[in-house]
Enzyme design. Structure first.
Site, PDB file in Angstrom:
ATOM      1  N   ASP A 133       0.984  -1.108   0.081  1.00  0.00           N
ATOM      2  CA  ASP A 133       0.143   0.002  -0.016  1.00  0.00           C
ATOM      3  C   ASP A 133       1.047   1.240  -0.024  1.00  0.00           C
ATOM      4  OD1 ASP A 133      -2.288   1.609   0.313  1.00  0.00           O
ATOM      5  OD2 ASP A 133      -1.468   2.009   2.059  1.00  0.00           O
ATOM      6  N   ARG A 151       0.188   6.225  -6.685  1.00  0.00           N
ATOM      7  CA  ARG A 151      -1.124   6.775  -7.271  1.00  0.00           C
ATOM      8  C   ARG A 151      -1.205   8.439  -7.159  1.00  0.00           C
ATOM      9  NH1 ARG A 151      -4.626   4.113  -3.264  1.00  0.00           N
ATOM     10  NH2 ARG A 151      -6.306   5.663  -3.902  1.00  0.00           N
TER      11      ARG A 151
HETATM   12  N1  URA Z   1      -6.617   6.993   2.477  1.00  0.00           N
HETATM   13  C1  URA Z   1      -5.903   5.773   2.376  1.00  0.00           C
HETATM   14  O1  URA Z   1      -5.258   5.202   3.131  1.00  0.00           O
HETATM   15  N2  URA Z   1      -5.814   5.336   0.994  1.00  0.00           N
HETATM   16  C2  URA Z   1      -6.464   6.095   0.045  1.00  0.00           C
HETATM   17  O2  URA Z   1      -6.321   5.582  -0.940  1.00  0.00           O
HETATM   18  C3  URA Z   1      -7.293   7.197   0.403  1.00  0.00           C
HETATM   19  C4  URA Z   1      -7.197   7.596   1.610  1.00  0.00           C
END
Ligand code: URA
Length: 410
Positions: free
Chosen positions: A161, A168
């Site tokens: 992530d 992203r």
């Molecule tokens: N918060 C997150 O942790 N991820 C996202 O994609 C958007 C907000």
């Protein structure tokens, strides 16, 4: 696996299988798949979306890209909430110790503020000595001893992530419901939860501007949570005005302390109780009782001490962090206060220095707004509608000018 074919398939609106998503995420995390290919795939997902099965498989792959918190089989239920963020949203600071009073375990992993929304870690770090960067062993030790902990992400939890979000962020692919769902849910599920409540906000001070967008995100997150074995529910909350009466790091800790002592603003207490009831085994009345009888406050102090914070400073946190300039915003006429725009207050608080425009910015603990009047109040000309805490007179004047654009008296 031929990645260009998978990117093309998604670009044309096709589906990716569980095995393909797992291979992409593990290859990307290991540095074997280049960022340009994952960027292209993220853009294809942004335009084409993912169905519930794909979103669940993506979340699962990201969840298993690193370690997860493991608890004994006979451990109490682990519960938590995730908020999509708002202005003056200090509910986590109250909810975690309150649920721990219910003998539930709350291993809360939170984030920092970005843009107009504040971050739980920034608020907690205004408490002298408080440490938010703990190891997984320390997290376990404190949860077992106190019942709750509030920390930042560890390097081993969901490394995919971290890498994917950074990508992203610079490729215009943040606002995609499947990608947001996977990003949020993998981090929450890595806590090893039994139950999760999602506080999805919509309105001028929220990430999601419309109720429809918020409902779509809520539906996606609840479905992924339930499919991956965590009983998940949602509270949809409007974020048209700030939560409670304070926005800014130490100012919000001060308000959280009042709420933990049973003296919080009614909207803040109601939001906390709504969220707690969704994951708790006790009634709303019992939960409210732990705010009134000092149990939640004592539990918060215990957690602060366990995380090396100085709990003796909590009741005077606004003296520990005192902004040099405090200015009042007064009503220019009498009438009904119909708008205290959350987005405008959020921008003013950000510009005062309480938040971050980019992830590497430092935050100022002392600045922000307090004594924020609530909509629906009858006000008289000259009444104080909020106070601005600023570093300089110029910053205070700019904040007051901005705030004036978000206040309506009719
Ligand atoms: N918060 C997150 O942790 N991820 C996202 O994609 C958007 C907000």
């Amino acid at each position: 696996m031929h990645l260009p074919s998978l990117i093309e398939r998604k670009r044309e609106g096709g589906r990716l299988s569980r095995d393909e998503l797992r291979a992409i995420i593990s290859g990307f995390t290991a540095g074997e798949i280049p960022e340009y290919q994952v960027s292209a795939l993220a853009m294809a997902i942004y335009f084409r979306g993912m169905d519930a099965e794909e979103t669940t498989a993506l979340t699962d792959a990201m969840l298993h890209s690193g370690s997860t918190l493991q608890w004994p089989t006979d451990a109490p239920m682990r519960v938590d909430k995730h908020s999509t963020g708002g202005i003056g949203d200090k509910t986590s600071l109250i909810l975690a110790p309150l649920l721990a009073c219910d003998r539930l375990w709350v291993p809360m992993i939170s984030g920092r503020g970005l843009g107009i929304t504040g971050g739980t870690l920034d608020k907690l770090e205004s408490i002298p000595g408080f440490s938010t960067q703990l190891t997984e062993a320390e997290i376990h030790r404190i949860v077992i001893k106190v019942g709750c902990v509030m920390v930042g992400q560890t390097p081993n939890l969901c490394p995919a992530d971290k890498k994917l979000y950074a990508l992203r962020d610079v490729t215009g692919t943040v606002p995609s419901i499947p990608l947001i769902t996977a990003s949020i849910m993998c981090k929450k599920l890595a806590e090893g939860l039994s139950r999760l409540v999602l506080d999805v906000k919509y309105g001028s001070g929220a990430f999601m501007k419309s109720r429809e967008q918020a409902e779509a995100l809520a539906k996606s997150m609840v479905s992924v949570g339930n499919l991956l074995g965590v009983r998940s529910s949602v509270c949809l909350n409007a974020m048209d005005e700030p939560t409670g009466c304070a926005a800014g790091n130490a100012l919000e800790v001060a308000e959280a302390v009042e709420c933990l002592q049973g003296r919080g603003p009614s909207d803040l207490e109601a939001t906390v109780l709504d969220l707690c009831v969704a994951v708790s085994v006790s009634s709303r009345e019992e939960l409210a009782g732990w705010l009134r009888d000092g149990s939640a406050w004592r539990k918060f102090c215990e957690m602060v001490e366990a995380q090396s914070g100085d709990s003796s400073k909590l009741e005077r946190i606004t003296q520990v962090h005192r902004a040099p300039v405090i200015r009042e915003f007064r009503a220019d006429c009498s009438g009904l206060l119909t708008r205290v725009d959350a987005g405008t207050v959020g921008r003013a608080v950000l510009e005062l220095g309480a938040g971050r425009a980019k992830a590497s910015d430092p935050v100022d603990f002392a600045v922000g707004c307090d004594q924020i009047a609530k909509t629906g109040t009858e006000v008289a000309a000259g009444d104080v509608l909020l106070r601005v805490h600023a570093r300089t007179l110029g910053a205070a004047e700019s904040a007051l000018d901005l705030i004036a654009t978000g206040m309506v008296i009719e």
